[in-house]
Design an enzyme around this catalytic site. Structure first.
Site, PDB file in Angstrom:
ATOM      1  N   GLY A 107      42.573  53.190  36.102  1.00  0.00           N
ATOM      2  CA  GLY A 107      42.641  53.442  37.534  1.00  0.00           C
ATOM      3  C   GLY A 107      42.709  54.923  37.852  1.00  0.00           C
ATOM      4  NE  ARG A 120      51.744  47.881  34.226  1.00  0.00           N
ATOM      5  CZ  ARG A 120      51.388  49.142  34.157  1.00  0.00           C
ATOM      6  NH1 ARG A 120      52.022  50.046  34.891  1.00  0.00           N
ATOM      7  NH2 ARG A 120      50.415  49.525  33.350  1.00  0.00           N
ATOM      8  CB  SER A 134      49.569  56.465  46.064  1.00  0.00           C
ATOM      9  OG  SER A 134      48.475  56.490  45.150  1.00  0.00           O
ATOM     10  CG  ASP A 136      53.319  54.268  35.160  1.00  0.00           C
ATOM     11  OD1 ASP A 136      52.850  53.372  35.895  1.00  0.00           O
ATOM     12  OD2 ASP A 136      52.780  55.374  35.011  1.00  0.00           O
ATOM     13  NE  ARG A 154      44.572  48.865  38.635  1.00  0.00           N
ATOM     14  CZ  ARG A 154      45.007  49.791  37.791  1.00  0.00           C
ATOM     15  NH1 ARG A 154      44.489  49.873  36.570  1.00  0.00           N
ATOM     16  NH2 ARG A 154      45.949  50.641  38.155  1.00  0.00           N
ATOM     17  CB  SER A 164      49.732  61.879  34.383  1.00  0.00           C
ATOM     18  OG  SER A 164      50.134  60.576  34.720  1.00  0.00           O
ATOM     19  CD  GLN A 195      46.282  56.085  39.872  1.00  0.00           C
ATOM     20  OE1 GLN A 195      45.616  55.288  40.525  1.00  0.00           O
ATOM     21  NE2 GLN A 195      46.652  55.847  38.629  1.00  0.00           N
ATOM     22  NE  ARG A 231      52.453  52.646  31.896  1.00  0.00           N
ATOM     23  CZ  ARG A 231      52.403  53.744  31.145  1.00  0.00           C
ATOM     24  NH1 ARG A 231      53.180  53.833  30.075  1.00  0.00           N
ATOM     25  NH2 ARG A 231      51.591  54.743  31.450  1.00  0.00           N
TER      26      ARG A 231
END
EC number: 2.5.1.19
Length: 429
Positions: free
Chosen positions: A94, A346, A167, A315, A122, A22, A169, A388
């Site tokens: 993303g 996931r 979020s 994550d 996405r 990040s 992001q 991941r």
């Protein structure tokens, strides 16, 4: 590429994990908007961060490296960004796409950004919607929800925006767009998410203020390049932490790991499960808290992971499910529906691959339920093209009774180049 994992007695020694993904993204972005040179060490040269580098090079920014783990960005201010001659490619990232949309929205030129097949599936509407409210013209498939996305940027208006979901992001994209607005932009979160963007904006000279659950950025004076050492990524450290907990003779120290409180949910969740984890030598690096983490083999117990804890470990949920498979009792993970729109679904991928290895695990609409303890059996796993998932399967295989094979494991390079070598260097046979 196929990764073969054989059972290990434990992990021993000291290790460093790659730089935080990040923060590495944000160093390139803010360094490109700043005036003067930004030099960063411990930069993560993974595929996602390299996509960000390529995008800014296409916008005319001079970037040297990465050379090993060092990168230099020679920023000339945002006015030096130029229209790219071709479509910008975010690859599988993303973070690159969503944060770039915020920056592109404020530029006086036309841009098109796309990604690989996975990223083009996405959802981007949560970002493009509020950017349109700020005044950007944005077009794309399904009402600008899916890439490729075209942006005709320009002067933006500041807004007050309440995030519909937690979020980082989305928050970051709006704060970056706010740098180019005509008045302050305020973003309010339902629960706290990772705050690397706010910290780094302040470090580069932006006018940022936090009040309660809201963050405000003002149309900023000139950002200034700086030197930064990027902390180790706690999301990468999480794989070694869980591996050490579930193998019987482990005593491992991870050095210089970022312990930003918006990211340490993994440590809190594992502590609730009875993990023997200690944090030492707390300090700061580039405005971020850093420490060493010691992990020893532990008898784990089931727990509930939900609510405000989820954004602090989102994550890490695939590898937390591995820990839960070896824990005594039931572990319930809920409020994690966001995981269905990551590089893979996931929740489904974690359930499928851990079931393949012998775990007692089932999906719910927004989470997982895992019952343990189970000695996993080994087997053949699919990465689902998700770094991941691949690394979580590798960790599960370390404590399994037989060999574990992970197919399509090259995706690990997205966040942890050299993962297999680092793991093998610590293992007790």
């Amino acid at each position: 590429m196929t990764l073969k994992i054989t059972p290990a007695r434990g992990l021993r020694g000291e290790a460093w994990v790659p730089g935080d993904k990040s923060i590495s993204h944000r160093v390139v972005m803010l360094g490109s908007l700043a005036r003067g040179e930004t030099a960063a060490t411990n930069f993560l040269p993974g595929e996602d961060c390299l996509a960000t580098v390529r995008c800014f090079r296409a916008l005319g920014v001079e970037i040297e490296g990465p050379d090993g783990d060092t990168i230099r960005i020679r920023g000339r201010g945002p006015e030096a960004l130029t229209e790219a001659p071709d479509v910008l490619d975010a690859g599988n990232s993303g973070t690159t796409m969503r944060l770039m949309l915020g920056i592109l929205a404020g530029q006086p030129f036309f841009s098109v950004i796309t990604g690989d097949a996975s990223l083009r599936r996405r959802p981007m509407g949560r970002v493009t919607g509020p950017l349109q409210e700020m005044g950007a013209t944005i077009l794309g498939r399904r009402n600008a929800n899916l890439a490729p996305i075209a942006v005709a940027g320009g002067r933006l208006s500041g807004i007050r925006y309440r995030l519909p979901v937690a979020s980082a992001q989305l928050k970051s994209a709006l704060l970056l767009a706010g740098l180019f607005a005509d008045s302050p932009t305020e973003v309010t979160e339902p629960v706290a998410t990772r705050d690397h963007t706010e910290r780094m904006l302040a470090a580069f000279g932006a006018l940022v203020a936090r009040r309660g659950s809201s963050v405000t950025v003002a149309p900023s004076p000139e950002l200034c390049g700086r030197e930064i050492r990027i902390p180790g990524d706690i999301s990468s450290a999480a794989f070694f932490i869980v591996a050490a907990l579930i193998t019987p003779e482990s005593d491992l120290v991870l050095k210089d790991v970022g312990v930003n409180p918006t990211r340490t949910g993994i440590l809190d969740a594992l502590a609730n499960m009875g993990a023997r984890i200690s944090v030492s030598r707390p300090r700061e690096s580039g405005g971020e808290p850093v420490a060493d983490i010691r992990v020893r083999s532990s008898a784990l117990r089931g727990t509930v992971i939900e609510g405000a804890l989820i954004p602090r470990l989102v994550d890490e949920i695939p590898v937390l499910a591995v820990a839960a498979a070896y824990a005594d009792g039931e572990t319930v993970i809920r409020d994690a529906a966001e995981l269905r729109v990551k590089e893979s679904d996931r929740l489904a991928a974690t359930r499928k691959e851990l079931s393949t290895l012998g775990a007692d695990i089932r999906e719910t609409p927004d989470g997982l339920v895992i019952r343990g303890p189970r000695r996993l059996t080994g087997g053949s796993c699919n990465s689902h093209g998700d770094h991941r998932i691949a690394m979580a399967a590798a960790v599960a295989g370390l404590a399994a009774s037989d060999v574990t094979i992970i197919r399509d494991s090259n995706c690990i390079d997205v966040s942890f180049p050299g993962f297999a070598h680092a793991l093998n260097s610590l293992r007790l046979e």
